[in-house]
Motif scaffolding. Structure first.
Motif, short mmCIF file in Angstrom:
data_model
loop_
_atom_site.label_atom_id
_atom_site.label_comp_id
_atom_site.label_asym_id
_atom_site.label_seq_id
_atom_site.Cartn_x
_atom_site.Cartn_y
_atom_site.Cartn_z
N VAL A 1 0.83 -1.04 0.00
CA VAL A 1 0.03 -0.04 0.10
C VAL A 1 0.86 1.19 -0.24
CG1 VAL A 1 -1.60 1.51 1.43
CG2 VAL A 1 -2.00 -1.10 1.19
N VAL A 2 1.79 1.11 0.79
CA VAL A 2 2.87 2.33 0.79
C VAL A 2 3.81 2.61 -0.39
CG1 VAL A 2 5.04 3.26 2.15
CG2 VAL A 2 3.02 2.22 3.40
N ALA A 3 4.06 1.55 -0.84
CA ALA A 3 4.97 1.39 -2.11
C ALA A 3 4.09 1.77 -3.23
CB ALA A 3 5.30 -0.24 -2.36
N VAL A 4 2.76 1.31 -3.57
CA VAL A 4 1.95 1.95 -4.73
C VAL A 4 1.77 3.47 -4.69
CG1 VAL A 4 -0.26 1.71 -5.61
CG2 VAL A 4 1.01 -0.38 -5.23
N ALA A 5 1.47 3.67 -3.44
CA ALA A 5 0.84 5.26 -2.94
C ALA A 5 2.42 6.13 -3.35
CB ALA A 5 0.58 5.42 -1.89
N TRP A 6 3.45 5.63 -2.82
CA TRP A 6 4.70 6.35 -2.85
C TRP A 6 5.18 6.37 -4.22
CZ3 TRP A 6 7.25 10.16 -1.50
CH2 TRP A 6 8.66 10.25 -1.42
N THR A 7 5.09 5.36 -4.78
CA THR A 7 5.74 5.07 -6.36
C THR A 7 4.99 5.83 -7.49
OG1 THR A 7 6.71 2.97 -5.70
CG2 THR A 7 6.46 3.68 -7.91
N THR A 8 3.64 5.98 -6.96
CA THR A 8 2.60 6.61 -7.98
C THR A 8 2.80 8.07 -7.92
OG1 THR A 8 1.10 4.80 -7.65
CG2 THR A 8 0.32 6.78 -8.46
#
Length: 339
Positions: free
Chosen positions: A67-74
């Motif tokens: 969840v953190v990775a998708v939000a941050w990478t996006t």
């Protein structure tokens, strides 16, 4: 600011990798340190075989990583893409090629006259390369989020150490940032200026903005063969990791008890005990190749990934050997035909 960010990331990756490398050394006097690091790394079935269950969280918290990775990478991808599209479009550079020919012919004074154009082209390439790498990361973490939500069926008793949980959050925050760290300060300044302009001028500041898909895709297509070979390597590992995760997820459907395990079979499981870890290494090797291999910070990310996964795979392999008397003798821990 740029050097500060790069150096901070490099120091963080080195600090994360060194303890694992030290714990992996075959020295008897490092046994207690090895046990300490292993205690932090244990999770799932390996954690269940251990009596050290203090300071643990449910293994289903793996979802938090992605969840953190998708939000941050996006967020990084959108910011870097807008900056690349608005500020560093890759267009034809006829003067650059004529200057390069003049330089090779010995007329270096003409080349020096246009040196600023060369630096500008290098800057554009660097920014669009960051966009390309972030696209690969977005594809990876999006699939992992889907798998943690719909493929894996975590046992209610499965746990992981809180330190491992925090390490995962660190990794999926620092890894995407590493892929664009050379241009992140510029993107941040650009974003602050854009927000300030929007606050002052409102929607009128956006009226002249036009977006054409081809103007976004075309620079990515011009990056070079190295990036596309890296993308192929990435995709190869990506596909196999998904297959191996699907195999692991299906095992829970065929057992009667929460703590019952069977030997996984199929795909790369036929040669190694942790093929999903092997695939992860291939994925990040593809990113290193796509980066051109000249960025030390990305190499340090790869070093962290390899050391961490090899260390965890070795313990998983030992667990399989102790758990199953009929475990396939041809399987090694993670690297085919080696270890």
């Amino acid at each position: 600011m740029e050097l500060g960010l790069v150096e901070l990331l490099r120091a963080a990756w080195i600090a994360g990798t060194l303890p694992i490398l030290i714990a992996s050394l075959p020295c008897s006097w490092l046994g207690s340190f090895h046990g300490l690091v292993l205690g932090f790394a244990r999770r799932g079935k390996i954690m269940q075989s251990s009596s050290h269950r203090k300071f643990t969280v449910p293994q289903r918290f793996f979802t938090h990583f992605y969840v953190v990775a998708v939000a941050w990478t996006t967020l990084l991808l959108l910011g870097t893409s807008i900056y690349a599209y608005r500020m560093t479009p890759i267009v034809s550079e006829p003067f650059f090629y004529s200057d390069l020919g003049s330089y090779l012919a010995g007329r270096s004074n003409i080349f020096s006259f246009h040196r600023s154009r060369l630096m500008s082209l290098e800057n554009r390439y660097r920014v669009w390369l960051s966009v390309f790498l972030l696209l690969l990361m977005e594809v990876q973490v999006s699939r992992r989020l889907f798998e943690t939500a719909y493929v894996f069926k975590y046992s209610a008793s499965a746990r992981m150490h809180i330190f491992g949980y925090l390490t995962g959050l660190f990794f999926y925050t620092a890894a995407p940032l590493t892929l664009c760290c050379t241009c992140a300060p510029e993107v941040l300044k650009f974003g602050i200026n854009e927000v300030s302009e929007f606050i002052l001028k409102g929607t009128s500041s956006m009226q002249n903005i036009e977006f054409h898909w081809w103007d976004f895709v075309n620079p990515l297509l011009k990056l070079g063969w190295c990036q596309w070979i890296g993308a192929v390597i990435f995709l190869w590992g990506w596909i196999h990791q998904h297959r191996c995760h699907a195999i692991l997820g299906s095992l829970r459907e065929h057992v009667g008890k929460a703590d019952e395990y069977v030997i996984p079979r199929g795909d790369w499981f036929e040669i190694v005990s942790s093929p999903h870890y092997l695939a992860e290494i291939v994925i990040y090797a593809g990113m290193v190749f796509a980066s051109g291999g000249a960025d030390l910070t990305i190499w340090l990310v790869f070093g962290f990934v390899v050391s961490n996964l090899v260390f965890a795979a070795a313990e998983t392999h030992r667990w399989y050997l102790q758990k199953f008397d009929n475990y396939p003798s041809n399987r090694v821990a993670i690297i085919p035909f080696l270890c």
